[in-house]
Structures are given as C-alpha cells and as structure tokens.
Write a protein that holds these residues in place. Sequence first.
Motif, mmCIF file in Angstrom:
data_model
loop_
_atom_site.group_PDB
_atom_site.id
_atom_site.type_symbol
_atom_site.label_atom_id
_atom_site.label_comp_id
_atom_site.label_asym_id
_atom_site.label_seq_id
_atom_site.Cartn_x
_atom_site.Cartn_y
_atom_site.Cartn_z
ATOM 1 N N ILE A 30 -16.663 19.822 6.014
ATOM 2 C CA ILE A 30 -16.281 20.709 4.917
ATOM 3 C C ILE A 30 -16.233 22.114 5.500
ATOM 4 O O ILE A 30 -17.171 22.564 6.165
ATOM 5 C CB ILE A 30 -17.281 20.627 3.755
ATOM 6 N N ASN A 31 -15.106 22.781 5.266
ATOM 7 C CA ASN A 31 -14.874 24.114 5.823
ATOM 8 C C ASN A 31 -14.699 25.137 4.711
ATOM 9 O O ASN A 31 -14.315 24.803 3.595
ATOM 10 C CB ASN A 31 -13.609 24.096 6.682
ATOM 11 N N CYS A 32 -14.917 26.378 5.070
ATOM 12 C CA CYS A 32 -14.670 27.501 4.169
ATOM 13 C C CYS A 32 -14.109 28.636 5.016
ATOM 14 O O CYS A 32 -14.731 29.062 5.987
ATOM 15 C CB CYS A 32 -15.956 27.929 3.480
ATOM 16 N N ASP A 33 -12.919 29.113 4.652
ATOM 17 C CA ASP A 33 -12.262 30.171 5.420
ATOM 18 C C ASP A 33 -11.648 31.220 4.510
ATOM 19 O O ASP A 33 -11.187 30.904 3.408
ATOM 20 C CB ASP A 33 -11.141 29.583 6.294
ATOM 21 N N GLN A 34 -11.612 32.429 5.007
ATOM 22 C CA GLN A 34 -10.852 33.497 4.364
ATOM 23 C C GLN A 34 -9.407 33.341 4.825
ATOM 24 O O GLN A 34 -9.144 33.238 6.018
ATOM 25 C CB GLN A 34 -11.377 34.879 4.786
ATOM 26 N N GLU A 35 -8.491 33.281 3.874
ATOM 27 C CA GLU A 35 -7.077 33.129 4.191
ATOM 28 C C GLU A 35 -6.255 34.070 3.312
ATOM 29 O O GLU A 35 -6.786 34.723 2.420
ATOM 30 C CB GLU A 35 -6.604 31.696 3.939
ATOM 31 N N GLN A 36 -4.971 34.081 3.585
ATOM 32 C CA GLN A 36 -3.996 34.742 2.734
ATOM 33 C C GLN A 36 -3.088 33.653 2.189
ATOM 34 O O GLN A 36 -2.664 32.760 2.935
ATOM 35 C CB GLN A 36 -3.158 35.754 3.529
ATOM 36 N N GLN A 37 -2.819 33.694 0.902
ATOM 37 C CA GLN A 37 -1.895 32.745 0.298
ATOM 38 C C GLN A 37 -0.552 33.435 0.104
ATOM 39 O O GLN A 37 -0.491 34.563 -0.383
ATOM 40 C CB GLN A 37 -2.425 32.259 -1.046
ATOM 41 N N ILE A 38 0.495 32.731 0.472
ATOM 42 C CA ILE A 38 1.856 33.247 0.313
ATOM 43 C C ILE A 38 2.519 32.478 -0.822
ATOM 44 O O ILE A 38 2.505 31.244 -0.831
ATOM 45 C CB ILE A 38 2.698 33.047 1.586
ATOM 46 N N ILE A 39 3.112 33.206 -1.749
ATOM 47 C CA ILE A 39 3.902 32.609 -2.820
ATOM 48 C C ILE A 39 5.346 33.062 -2.603
ATOM 49 O O ILE A 39 5.649 34.255 -2.666
ATOM 50 C CB ILE A 39 3.383 33.023 -4.204
ATOM 51 N N ILE A 40 6.202 32.100 -2.317
ATOM 52 C CA ILE A 40 7.592 32.359 -1.936
ATOM 53 C C ILE A 40 8.490 31.983 -3.108
ATOM 54 O O ILE A 40 8.479 30.836 -3.559
ATOM 55 C CB ILE A 40 7.966 31.508 -0.701
ATOM 56 N N LYS A 41 9.264 32.934 -3.624
ATOM 57 C CA LYS A 41 10.211 32.659 -4.710
ATOM 58 C C LYS A 41 11.563 32.366 -4.071
ATOM 59 O O LYS A 41 12.096 33.173 -3.324
ATOM 60 C CB LYS A 41 10.362 33.862 -5.640
ATOM 61 N N THR A 42 12.122 31.189 -4.407
ATOM 62 C CA THR A 42 13.367 30.769 -3.770
ATOM 63 C C THR A 42 14.087 29.745 -4.635
ATOM 64 O O THR A 42 13.720 29.531 -5.795
ATOM 65 C CB THR A 42 13.079 30.219 -2.349
ATOM 66 N N LYS A 43 15.098 29.103 -4.058
ATOM 67 C CA LYS A 43 15.851 28.057 -4.743
ATOM 68 C C LYS A 43 15.386 26.693 -4.246
ATOM 69 O O LYS A 43 15.016 26.540 -3.075
ATOM 70 C CB LYS A 43 17.352 28.224 -4.498
ATOM 71 N N MET A 44 15.411 25.708 -5.131
ATOM 72 C CA MET A 44 14.956 24.352 -4.805
ATOM 73 C C MET A 44 15.664 23.804 -3.567
ATOM 74 O O MET A 44 15.041 23.188 -2.718
ATOM 75 C CB MET A 44 15.189 23.402 -5.978
ATOM 76 N N ASN A 45 16.967 24.019 -3.475
ATOM 77 C CA ASN A 45 17.724 23.425 -2.377
ATOM 78 C C ASN A 45 17.441 24.070 -1.017
ATOM 79 O O ASN A 45 17.924 23.589 0.001
ATOM 80 C CB ASN A 45 19.230 23.444 -2.673
ATOM 81 N N LEU A 46 16.626 25.114 -0.979
ATOM 82 C CA LEU A 46 16.270 25.757 0.295
ATOM 83 C C LEU A 46 14.920 25.278 0.835
ATOM 84 O O LEU A 46 14.474 25.738 1.885
ATOM 85 C CB LEU A 46 16.258 27.280 0.128
ATOM 86 N N PHE A 47 14.283 24.323 0.127
ATOM 87 C CA PHE A 47 12.944 23.887 0.549
ATOM 88 C C PHE A 47 12.895 23.443 2.001
ATOM 89 O O PHE A 47 12.013 23.854 2.753
ATOM 90 C CB PHE A 47 12.417 22.764 -0.352
ATOM 91 N N GLU A 48 13.803 22.595 2.426
ATOM 92 C CA GLU A 48 13.767 22.072 3.803
ATOM 93 C C GLU A 48 13.876 23.189 4.829
ATOM 94 O O GLU A 48 13.185 23.177 5.853
ATOM 95 C CB GLU A 48 14.874 21.034 4.019
#
Length: 104
Positions: free
Chosen positions: A48-66
């Motif tokens: 079990i780990n605990c880390d400080q991270e940064q979360q990125i929330i990316i706004k985009t179009k569904m068809n660009l997921f890949e």
Amino acid sequence: MTNYCVIVTTFSDDENGQTIINALLEQRLAACIQVMPIKSYYHWKQKINCDQEQQIIIKTKMNLFEQVQAVIVKHHLYETPEIIQLPIIKGSVDYLSWIDQTCV
C-alpha cells in the motif's frame, strides 16, 4: 452531447507533467488542461502506497482518446499511468463548441 469527454491522469514529477501538457496542447488534442495537487493511496506490487501527485483533467473530444492516450504513454515516467476517459453527458453549448473549435 457525448462527443466530449475528460481524460484523467496523474504525475509526480512536475517536469514530466509539463511535457505531457505541452505535447497535448501543441498537438491540439486538448482544449483545456487543469492540474490539481492530490494525495494518492493505492496498491502497487504487493504494497500500500501513498504519494503526493498532480492530477490532470484534460477536456477534449471522445474520438481523440487514442491519440491522447498515446501521448501520455509516450512521455509518462510511470510504468502504468492512470488514463481514464469520462464522458461529458451535458455541458454548456458555448463551452462544447469551444472544445470543437480548439481540438483537431
């Protein structure tokens, strides 16, 4: 309105995160990217780990997921980075139009 989504990932190295963000914006795969500090608790390699991270929330179009996923995997330092796509079910017409105009 299911043509749009947010893609979530995390990073712990600021330079690595900036590389991913810059690549996504330069390639016009994201209209907007938000970064928030988080504390992550998780199982990894029988610990079990605990880390400080940064979360990125990316706004985009569904068809660009890949394409977004490919950029994240290419640049990410993690062995198994989080890459999750969440559909935007509803949103402001003006905001969603802006995503359309901004992303390839």
